[in-house]
Design a protein around this motif. Structure first.
Motif, mmCIF file in Angstrom:
data_model
loop_
_atom_site.group_PDB
_atom_site.id
_atom_site.type_symbol
_atom_site.label_atom_id
_atom_site.label_comp_id
_atom_site.label_asym_id
_atom_site.label_seq_id
_atom_site.Cartn_x
_atom_site.Cartn_y
_atom_site.Cartn_z
ATOM 1 N N ILE A 50 122.298 107.368 85.571
ATOM 2 C CA ILE A 50 123.434 108.291 85.461
ATOM 3 C C ILE A 50 123.891 108.707 86.854
ATOM 4 C CG2 ILE A 50 124.137 110.597 84.688
ATOM 5 C CD1 ILE A 50 122.261 110.151 82.239
ATOM 6 N N ARG A 51 122.935 109.009 87.718
ATOM 7 C CA ARG A 51 123.288 109.416 89.091
ATOM 8 C C ARG A 51 124.057 108.307 89.803
ATOM 9 N NH1 ARG A 51 119.225 111.019 94.094
ATOM 10 N NH2 ARG A 51 120.880 111.210 95.645
ATOM 11 N N GLN A 52 123.585 107.076 89.705
ATOM 12 C CA GLN A 52 124.262 105.950 90.362
ATOM 13 C C GLN A 52 125.681 105.770 89.836
ATOM 14 O OE1 GLN A 52 121.152 102.795 89.864
ATOM 15 N NE2 GLN A 52 121.834 102.285 91.931
ATOM 16 N N VAL A 53 125.850 105.850 88.536
ATOM 17 C CA VAL A 53 127.175 105.704 87.933
ATOM 18 C C VAL A 53 128.110 106.795 88.448
ATOM 19 C CG1 VAL A 53 128.460 105.894 85.759
ATOM 20 C CG2 VAL A 53 126.411 104.459 85.868
ATOM 21 N N ILE A 82 125.882 120.558 86.475
ATOM 22 C CA ILE A 82 125.016 120.088 85.398
ATOM 23 C C ILE A 82 123.842 119.315 85.997
ATOM 24 C CG2 ILE A 82 124.890 118.690 83.294
ATOM 25 C CD1 ILE A 82 127.987 119.062 83.086
ATOM 26 N N PRO A 83 122.634 119.876 85.943
ATOM 27 C CA PRO A 83 121.461 119.123 86.394
ATOM 28 C C PRO A 83 121.202 117.937 85.460
ATOM 29 C CG PRO A 83 120.965 121.473 86.145
ATOM 30 C CD PRO A 83 122.292 121.226 85.507
ATOM 31 N N TYR A 84 120.693 116.847 86.007
ATOM 32 C CA TYR A 84 120.395 115.672 85.167
ATOM 33 C C TYR A 84 119.440 116.040 84.034
ATOM 34 C CZ TYR A 84 122.363 113.371 89.245
ATOM 35 O OH TYR A 84 123.179 113.023 90.285
ATOM 36 N N ALA A 95 119.391 118.590 82.279
ATOM 37 C CA ALA A 95 120.067 119.302 81.194
ATOM 38 C C ALA A 95 120.806 118.348 80.261
ATOM 39 C CB ALA A 95 121.059 120.314 81.769
ATOM 40 N N ILE A 96 121.006 117.094 80.695
ATOM 41 C CA ILE A 96 121.795 116.139 79.912
ATOM 42 C C ILE A 96 121.046 115.715 78.657
ATOM 43 C CG2 ILE A 96 122.850 113.835 79.904
ATOM 44 C CD1 ILE A 96 123.414 114.220 82.900
ATOM 45 N N ARG A 97 121.739 115.781 77.528
ATOM 46 C CA ARG A 97 121.181 115.330 76.241
ATOM 47 C C ARG A 97 121.730 113.953 75.862
ATOM 48 N NH1 ARG A 97 117.396 118.147 77.064
ATOM 49 N NH2 ARG A 97 117.255 120.302 76.412
ATOM 50 N N THR A 98 123.035 113.713 76.108
ATOM 51 C CA THR A 98 123.609 112.387 75.853
ATOM 52 C C THR A 98 124.588 112.044 76.962
ATOM 53 O OG1 THR A 98 125.451 113.187 74.493
ATOM 54 C CG2 THR A 98 123.436 112.588 73.329
ATOM 55 N N PHE A 99 124.665 110.763 77.254
ATOM 56 C CA PHE A 99 125.623 110.221 78.213
ATOM 57 C C PHE A 99 126.196 108.970 77.569
ATOM 58 C CE2 PHE A 99 126.917 107.386 81.598
ATOM 59 C CZ PHE A 99 127.536 108.218 82.517
ATOM 60 N N VAL A 100 127.505 108.996 77.276
ATOM 61 C CA VAL A 100 128.124 107.896 76.529
ATOM 62 C C VAL A 100 129.370 107.420 77.255
ATOM 63 C CG1 VAL A 100 129.222 107.249 74.338
ATOM 64 C CG2 VAL A 100 127.253 108.787 74.325
ATOM 65 N N ASP A 101 129.498 106.105 77.383
ATOM 66 C CA ASP A 101 130.735 105.479 77.872
ATOM 67 C C ASP A 101 131.243 104.595 76.740
ATOM 68 O OD1 ASP A 101 132.779 103.978 78.990
ATOM 69 O OD2 ASP A 101 131.710 103.548 80.841
ATOM 70 N N PRO A 102 132.146 105.131 75.885
ATOM 71 C CA PRO A 102 132.603 104.370 74.719
ATOM 72 C C PRO A 102 133.401 103.134 75.073
ATOM 73 C CG PRO A 102 133.602 106.571 74.762
ATOM 74 C CD PRO A 102 132.718 106.466 75.954
ATOM 75 N N SER A 103 133.927 103.038 76.288
ATOM 76 C CA SER A 103 134.747 101.878 76.655
ATOM 77 C C SER A 103 133.930 100.589 76.670
ATOM 78 C CB SER A 103 135.413 102.101 78.018
ATOM 79 O OG SER A 103 134.451 102.041 79.062
ATOM 80 N N VAL A 104 132.639 100.705 76.894
ATOM 81 C CA VAL A 104 131.772 99.522 76.918
ATOM 82 C C VAL A 104 130.616 99.657 75.932
ATOM 83 C CG1 VAL A 104 132.343 98.793 79.264
ATOM 84 C CG2 VAL A 104 130.514 100.467 78.918
#
Length: 152
Positions: A18-21, A94-96, A98-107
């Protein structure tokens, strides 16, 4: 020497992804049709959020990085961004963790970090990383593949 803690290693690897993205987006902007739905715990340690947003979203909140966002700053622990809520720009951090979901619907890509414990009030939730296969729909539904089936 203790056992290899694959759960925590996977957790760290997915947070690093997530950080790299986000670092790439901070430098180059969003490429093509990419956009992100990021759900996070509003009460997690280190979250910075306007009081009125915490009142409206007392446990978790989903933000979208797509058409309008500003000043995306990514660091070792999380990211800061200014988003527009109605006509009110607000700065969030937002600290990493704290993240519950990370979604990129385009791919059709998504990650979900699941709490293992059933006690939602426990601030020190252990997180279980799950990979999500996301269908591109306005509702962003995900078929979750649990990593538990690969554990002994």
């Amino acid at each position: 020497m203790g056992d290899i803690d694959y759960g925590n290693l996977m957790h760290a690897a997915m947070r690093g992804l997530i950080r790299q993205v986000l670092e790439g987006v901070a430098q180059e902007g969003l490429p093509g049709e990419h956009h992100f739905f990021i759900t996070f715990s509003t009460r997690a340690h280190g979250v910075e959020l306007a009081d009125w947003l915490v009142q409206r979203y007392p446990s978790e909140m989903t933000v979208v990085l797509q058409h309008w966002f500003d000043a995306l700053d990514v660091d070792e622990d999380g990211f800061g961004v200014t988003l527009n809520f109605g006509d009110s720009p607000e700065r969030l951090y937002i600290p990493y963790d704290a993240i519950r979901t990370f979604v990129d619907p385009s791919v059709e890509f998504g990650l979900r970090f699941e709490s293992i414990g059933e006690d939602e009030d426990d601030e020190e939730d252990e997180l279980d990383v799950e990979l999500a296969e996301v269908e591109e729909t306005p509702h962003v539904e995900a078929e979750i593949v649990s990593l538990d089936k690969f554990r002994k």
